[in-house]
Design an enzyme around this catalytic site. Sequence first.
Site, mmCIF file in Angstrom:
data_model
loop_
_atom_site.group_PDB
_atom_site.id
_atom_site.type_symbol
_atom_site.label_atom_id
_atom_site.label_comp_id
_atom_site.label_asym_id
_atom_site.label_seq_id
_atom_site.Cartn_x
_atom_site.Cartn_y
_atom_site.Cartn_z
ATOM 1 N N GLY A 274 -8.315 -0.979 6.171
ATOM 2 C CA GLY A 274 -7.137 -0.494 6.929
ATOM 3 C C GLY A 274 -5.890 0.050 6.199
ATOM 4 N N GLU B 16 0.981 -5.133 5.881
ATOM 5 C CA GLU B 16 1.191 -4.500 4.635
ATOM 6 C C GLU B 16 2.762 -4.880 4.160
ATOM 7 O OE1 GLU B 16 -1.512 -3.930 3.151
ATOM 8 O OE2 GLU B 16 -2.712 -3.708 4.987
#
Length: 869
Positions: free
Chosen positions: A261, A298
Amino acid sequence: MSNNTTQYLKDYQAPNYTITTLNLEFNLDETLTQVIATSQVKQLVQGQPLVLDGENIQLVSVAVNQQALTANQYQCTDNQLIIDDLPERFELTVVTELNPTENTNLEGLYVSGDAFCTQCEAQGFRRITYYLDRPDVMAVFTTKVIADKEKYPYLLSNGNKVDSGELANGKHFATWHDPHKKPAYLFALVAGDFDLLEGQYVTRSGRTVQLEFFVDKGNKAKAQHALESLQRAMKWDEERFNLEYDLDIYMVVAVDFFNMGAMENKGLNVFNSKYVLADNDSATDVDYHGIESVIGHEYFHNWTGNRITCRDWFQLSLKEGLTVFRDQEFSSDVGSRAVNRIDAVKIIRSHQFSEDAGPMSHPIRPEAVMEMNNFYTVTVYNKGAEVIRMIHTLLGEERFQQGMANYIERFDGMAVTCDDFVDAMEQGGNIDLSQFRLWYSQAGTPTVDVTQDYDQDSKKLTLTLEQSCPVSGEEQQKQPFHIPVKLELLTEAGEVVTLDNGEQESLLELTQVKQKFAFDNINQSVIPCLLGDFSAPVKLGFDYSEEQLATILAHSANAYSRWDSAQKLFTQAILNNSSVAKESMSLSSTLIESVRTVVCDQATDPALIGLMIELPAVMELFELVDSVDVDAIITARNFVKQTLATTLKVELKQRYLEAILAIEEASQSADKVALRALKNSLLGLLGTIASDDINTLIATQFEQATNMTDSISALQIANVNNQLCLKDLSAAFEQRWKTNGLVMDKWFATVGSNPSEQVTDLIVEAFEHPSFSWQNPNRVRSLIGAFAVNNPSRFHSVDGSGYQFLTEQLIRLNEINPQIAARLITPLLPWEKISGQRSALMREQLERLAALPNLSKDLVEKVSLSLGK
Ligand code: B3K
Ligand code: ZN
């Protein structure tokens, strides 16, 4: 191969040397890039050689304190550079050369489209230079990037840009300095020509952070949602976790060729473009949500992963479990908590339970690893997050945050272990988690069996909870887990009982194998609504009657429990029907009436209703039986779905039409997203009916769609049911989107999941589509992954042709991108669980792979675990 060896957690040893600063210089070229790496090295243990990791790179020269070493002063093997007789402190200069274009496994430095980019986690940095490529070696990086100015106007790396300028021959350079010491896996470099979307975020202490999104030319507007998601994530982390961003710039680069991802490199995230780019025409509501969640994930790594990192890769869940928990909480705080919880539970019950019951079963902190990339699993990530969630449940938000504050204070700037995390939670949260730690060391899915005993005279209810967990191989008997079980009691009329603690919910802590919990002053016999919010990642064994489940479904105060009781009703119906002949299959009126009530319920969140009428996935059903009769389960599931649709057609259709009227516009507001989810679930049920009006309903939705959610849903529903309109819809979709790879992924997935007998021919045809590329993981996953995971009736074709087809593609991918091949093999691994001749046919294909002379380490590990050799 010599490096196909298994590493063990118990053998961990601290490094003999460390590196304090690293200066990198990249002279970028598509086929021959040169890297000069100058490190300041410090000896930690005397008398040991320096052993650096390296893979697939050419060593040009080595120098110690600027003195070049001659070939007899070092030893260079396939994957190591070994130097002896070194001083206590010295400067090491290593020059290497590599070919980024040939690097199709997308680890280290590679070319994506027209750009250079890197992926270094877990062990990709060793494909750039010889280095101590382990997370407990942390250095301050300075990176100079040199490249052609016209082709690569943007030169990026971690930290802040400290210098830039022109060079001869049309080249230019930029130098970046990252003041935070970090392990090599967080290094990143990007060079290319992009559109840049800029924004700002003012932190709560008043610092302005520059936010920069680099995307392919022409895609700038499509990054707006990602930018806004980042701003929301930054604010949320300050408010909920008291954590503020620590650099002046945060960059995100979207690339098309990426194995997963996204990646949390310090200050320079590299993202799969799927998780950055969105607009109303090309992205679904699920895509929008995925972007917000991955951008959040993230970003949250900046503290849980980067500032505090892992001592070794066995500790991966330290950063991943915790960060998934944090991204789930972010999504729940900014969106619907119930919907997010149910989505998370679905992943655990299908994919994680399946992994835990198969040959790749491992604890959230694995103990033995051959290829680290194989351990970025649903167990480490999602079960890891469930373990953090249980700590949260046991402590409550306030004490959990005290534990987190203690964790950050004690370990900031360090590379630590899961035990260190639990220590910090114990100390900060003031709790004893010694037994709870077993969740880190024991694999497998525990079952909690519950019986109840109600004594009318004493008004006492006793619940007996008993836990067990399957033991695999030579494993010792498992020790009992510390399992938090949320409980709500309902009267038979559906009233929620207020317990002695004055609350409507209580938390049972099951710590022994068998334990009794007594409740006084219970005036009537009650229905125990157990494991509310899925308070532990376990299987629940309680013999609910259909009437009890219907009561929970209608009346529980816990949204998760209402959804779960619908799932249990469906599951019972499917499993019961799976053991009878087709002509004797039936559905109870309790189930039908419960679903009718749900469909007509105007008070509940439409998104929740959408979820409540969706049947459990085939994969989840496979996990509920010891030996899987594939045909029986699929047939029974189809029967239940079709019978419900036919019986409730009028109600389903009416609610569907009401939802269309209520939506009006294609905005991303939460209420419209929820209505679209409901509408498409309703159509999903209706789509099982083979009739002209339903075929027209699907085709009309497709034609009139004003957004991708509606158009792809119509196509998917036509596809899985082989509706007459499928051919036209599929052609129209392909015609409109054939040059947009990300949208074509959705189309490729419909091809792979088409249940017709010709599916493998259709897939082979799609390999030739101009948008398809074997080098692009998104395309491969969409087409082949959809076949292996979302097309159980064809993948499990009784003649074994599906297994054979998958294996042929794996053999091809083994050479191109072993990491992707190793992901796609998953459905072939649990051959022991599948009944009949299929089992041997699956095994045959695994043996075929095992016999390949060049089988990658990624596949060697999984194939040999599956075959038990
Ligand atoms: N940390 C990365 C995953 C790296 C996978 C390496 N095979 C993305 C994430 O979890 O945020
Ligand atoms: Zn992560």
